[in-house]
Design a protein around this motif. Structure first.
Motif, mmCIF file in Angstrom:
data_model
loop_
_atom_site.group_PDB
_atom_site.id
_atom_site.type_symbol
_atom_site.label_atom_id
_atom_site.label_comp_id
_atom_site.label_asym_id
_atom_site.label_seq_id
_atom_site.Cartn_x
_atom_site.Cartn_y
_atom_site.Cartn_z
ATOM 1 N N ALA A 1 0.837 -1.196 0.000
ATOM 2 C CA ALA A 1 0.000 0.000 0.000
ATOM 3 C C ALA A 1 0.875 1.250 0.000
ATOM 4 C CB ALA A 1 -0.903 -0.010 1.231
ATOM 5 N N GLU A 2 0.323 2.359 -0.442
ATOM 6 C CA GLU A 2 1.067 3.610 -0.474
ATOM 7 C C GLU A 2 0.275 4.704 0.224
ATOM 8 O OE1 GLU A 2 1.994 4.558 -4.500
ATOM 9 O OE2 GLU A 2 2.863 2.601 -4.919
ATOM 10 N N PRO A 3 0.926 5.571 0.983
ATOM 11 C CA PRO A 3 2.332 5.492 1.390
ATOM 12 C C PRO A 3 2.541 4.354 2.379
ATOM 13 C CG PRO A 3 1.245 7.248 2.581
ATOM 14 C CD PRO A 3 0.237 6.739 1.595
ATOM 15 N N ALA A 4 3.811 3.977 2.576
ATOM 16 C CA ALA A 4 4.124 2.862 3.470
ATOM 17 C C ALA A 4 5.410 3.139 4.226
ATOM 18 C CB ALA A 4 4.256 1.569 2.664
ATOM 19 N N ARG A 5 5.460 2.617 5.454
ATOM 20 C CA ARG A 5 6.662 2.680 6.284
ATOM 21 C C ARG A 5 6.937 1.284 6.812
ATOM 22 N NH1 ARG A 5 3.991 7.236 6.434
ATOM 23 N NH2 ARG A 5 5.130 9.244 6.478
ATOM 24 N N TYR A 6 8.182 0.843 6.667
ATOM 25 C CA TYR A 6 8.568 -0.495 7.121
ATOM 26 C C TYR A 6 9.779 -0.390 8.042
ATOM 27 C CZ TYR A 6 5.882 -1.847 2.938
ATOM 28 O OH TYR A 6 4.912 -1.988 1.985
ATOM 29 N N CYS A 7 9.875 -1.336 8.979
ATOM 30 C CA CYS A 7 11.086 -1.460 9.779
ATOM 31 C C CYS A 7 11.442 -2.928 9.880
ATOM 32 C CB CYS A 7 10.910 -0.844 11.171
ATOM 33 S SG CYS A 7 9.600 -1.581 12.172
ATOM 34 N N ALA B 1 6.748 6.963 -0.397
ATOM 35 C CA ALA B 1 5.718 7.999 -0.447
ATOM 36 C C ALA B 1 5.916 8.864 -1.683
ATOM 37 C CB ALA B 1 5.770 8.869 0.814
ATOM 38 N N ARG B 2 4.847 9.086 -2.443
ATOM 39 C CA ARG B 2 4.944 9.867 -3.673
ATOM 40 C C ARG B 2 4.910 11.371 -3.403
ATOM 41 N NH1 ARG B 2 4.690 6.475 -7.861
ATOM 42 N NH2 ARG B 2 3.712 4.442 -7.516
ATOM 43 N N ASN B 3 4.271 11.778 -2.323
ATOM 44 C CA ASN B 3 4.101 13.197 -2.060
ATOM 45 C C ASN B 3 5.205 13.730 -1.151
ATOM 46 O OD1 ASN B 3 1.684 13.204 -3.532
ATOM 47 N ND2 ASN B 3 0.510 12.575 -1.736
ATOM 48 N N ASP B 4 5.743 14.877 -1.488
ATOM 49 C CA ASP B 4 6.682 15.624 -0.654
ATOM 50 C C ASP B 4 7.923 14.819 -0.270
ATOM 51 O OD1 ASP B 4 7.790 17.654 0.795
ATOM 52 O OD2 ASP B 4 6.061 17.950 2.108
ATOM 53 N N PRO B 5 8.799 14.497 -1.246
ATOM 54 C CA PRO B 5 10.034 13.764 -0.936
ATOM 55 C C PRO B 5 10.912 14.471 0.099
ATOM 56 C CG PRO B 5 9.666 13.827 -3.308
ATOM 57 C CD PRO B 5 8.668 14.759 -2.691
ATOM 58 N N ALA B 6 10.931 15.799 0.077
ATOM 59 C CA ALA B 6 11.761 16.524 1.042
ATOM 60 C C ALA B 6 11.309 16.231 2.464
ATOM 61 C CB ALA B 6 11.691 18.029 0.763
ATOM 62 N N GLY C 1 9.683 -1.282 -14.074
ATOM 63 C CA GLY C 1 9.065 -0.137 -14.737
ATOM 64 C C GLY C 1 8.223 0.701 -13.808
ATOM 65 N N ARG C 2 7.587 0.080 -12.812
ATOM 66 C CA ARG C 2 6.864 0.833 -11.797
ATOM 67 C C ARG C 2 7.873 1.439 -10.836
ATOM 68 N NH1 ARG C 2 4.571 -2.196 -8.325
ATOM 69 N NH2 ARG C 2 3.244 -0.534 -7.480
ATOM 70 N N ALA C 3 7.582 2.627 -10.365
ATOM 71 C CA ALA C 3 8.525 3.283 -9.465
ATOM 72 C C ALA C 3 7.769 4.088 -8.431
ATOM 73 C CB ALA C 3 9.470 4.189 -10.246
ATOM 74 N N ILE C 4 8.382 4.284 -7.284
ATOM 75 C CA ILE C 4 7.836 5.139 -6.247
ATOM 76 C C ILE C 4 8.995 5.763 -5.487
ATOM 77 C CG2 ILE C 4 7.628 3.151 -4.694
ATOM 78 C CD1 ILE C 4 5.347 4.637 -3.281
ATOM 79 N N PRO C 5 8.942 7.057 -5.199
ATOM 80 C CA PRO C 5 10.014 7.660 -4.413
ATOM 81 C C PRO C 5 10.181 6.946 -3.073
ATOM 82 C CG PRO C 5 8.641 9.357 -5.394
ATOM 83 C CD PRO C 5 7.948 8.051 -5.638
#
Length: 361
Positions: A76-82, A110-115, A339-343
């Protein structure tokens, strides 16, 4: 339980508290994927074995690749893993750094706001490691790549420099040669003169019996490439000097940004805009970007799949590896996602290094 294992549990709990989902990865990983990413160089650093059913396999050299693969298959997006577990790396010398050690990591997709995502990961690590006397360091591989892409030279030369960004000595030698200076430039001039004096087939006949794996056609193609490259004008000296200044830049992050802006190099503008947005996000996360150390070349020898922001937390002890390292790896998700990508951005911490700093076993 060892102190390193206890520290790992504490770090993992802190990452879960930040919203990360704990995940696991198989210790044996398909070698083909890692070889595609890193080339044959990975064999010198990883333990390789052969499975009769699965083929060539490697003991897990890190977690990032399997975590990215798992996410790209349908996370799922956005996602956080540890995660937490052992990784395995060959060492050149007996009695040196550990060949098996614990690694605890945190990854954000996460696609939004990489900074903001960059700042989130760095600020989390700074908080988790706050009780230790460590020196933070930041850099940006994306600025170096933008500088290379902006050079006034052939695409072939740019590609060669891009391949060697993570090999500083080779990169500098190539830059000197492409700028028309240094021993490589002199050697290339002599070779080209010899190739122009005689046809390729005559040179191969003089060389005698063929050895090695290259065919005649491959050798002829390489000769044609050398002759074509000889027609390419040198990289302008002002650009060589500008790139060398960036490579040697070490300053507080805000001052570094100002220094690079002052070069008025248009090709750098988008990368510098991203750096400025990241520094603003770090300030908002409680990190003082005016005093945060920045080195443009940081991470060039150890972080081959990072393509943007890079960071580390270092101790004063030369006998220990970095306590933590991390950065942005957007391009890696495209490779593993077919081919699929996500920041994506993340980092790892070595609990055993923290235990050593405490004097614990």
């Amino acid at each position: 339980m060892t102190r390193a294992e206890a520290i790992a549990l504490e770090l993992l709990a802190g990452m879960q508290g930040a919203g990360a989902l704990p995940v696991a990865a198989d210790i044996l990983q398909p070698a083909e994927t890692l070889l595609d990413l890193y080339g044959e160089d990975i064999r010198a650093r990883a333990y390789v074995t052969h499975d009769p059913a699965l083929g060539e396999m490697m003991l897990r050299p890190d977690f990032t690749v399997p975590v990215v693969q798992a996410h790209m298959k349908g996370g799922a997006e956005p996602a956080r893993y540890c995660y937490s577990g052992p990784v395995f790396r060959k060492q050149e010398h007996a009695g040196g750094r550990a060949r098996e050690y614990l690694q605890v990591g945190y990854e954000v997709f996460a696609r939004n706001d990489p900074a903001r995502a960059d700042a989130e990961v760095f600020a989390l690590f700074a908080r988790l490691l706050g009780e230790y006397d460590l020196r933070p360091m930041t850099g940006d591989i994306g600025i170096l790549k933008a500088a290379v892409a902006g050079l006034r030279t052939s695409e072939r030369r740019k590609a060669a420099l891009m391949r060697h960004i993570w090999r500083p000595k080779r990169f500098r030698a190539l830059l000197e040669r492409m700028g028309g200076h240094g021993p490589l430039a002199e050697a290339r001039t002599e070779l080209v003169a010899q190739l122009r004096a005689q046809p390729a087939d005559a040179l191969m006949q003089e060389a005698g019996q063929m050895v090695g794996l290259r065919s005649n056609s491959e050798i002829e193609a390489r000769i044609a490439t050398l002759l074509e490259d000889a027609q390419t004008p040198p990289i302008p000296q002002e650009q060589v000097s500008a790139l060398e200044k960036i490579l040697s830049l070490a300053a507080p992050a805000r001052d570094g940004l100002t220094t690079m802006r002052a070069q008025n190099w248009a090709a750098l503008a988008p990368a510098l805009d991203r750096l400025e947005a990241r520094l603003d996000a770090l300030d908002a996360a409680g990190i003082d970007s005016a005093t945060l150390p920045f080195e443009a070349s940081f991470g060039r020898t150890t972080m081959e799949y990072y393509d943007g922001f890079v960071f580390g937390f270092l101790s004063a002890r030369d006998d220990l590896p970095p306590v933590a390292t991390g950065g942005r790896y957007d391009a890696l998700t495209a490779v593993l996602g077919q081919g699929r990508a996500i920041p994506a951005v993340g980092g790892v911490i070595r609990p055993a290094t923290l235990a050593a700093l405490e004097g614990a076993q």
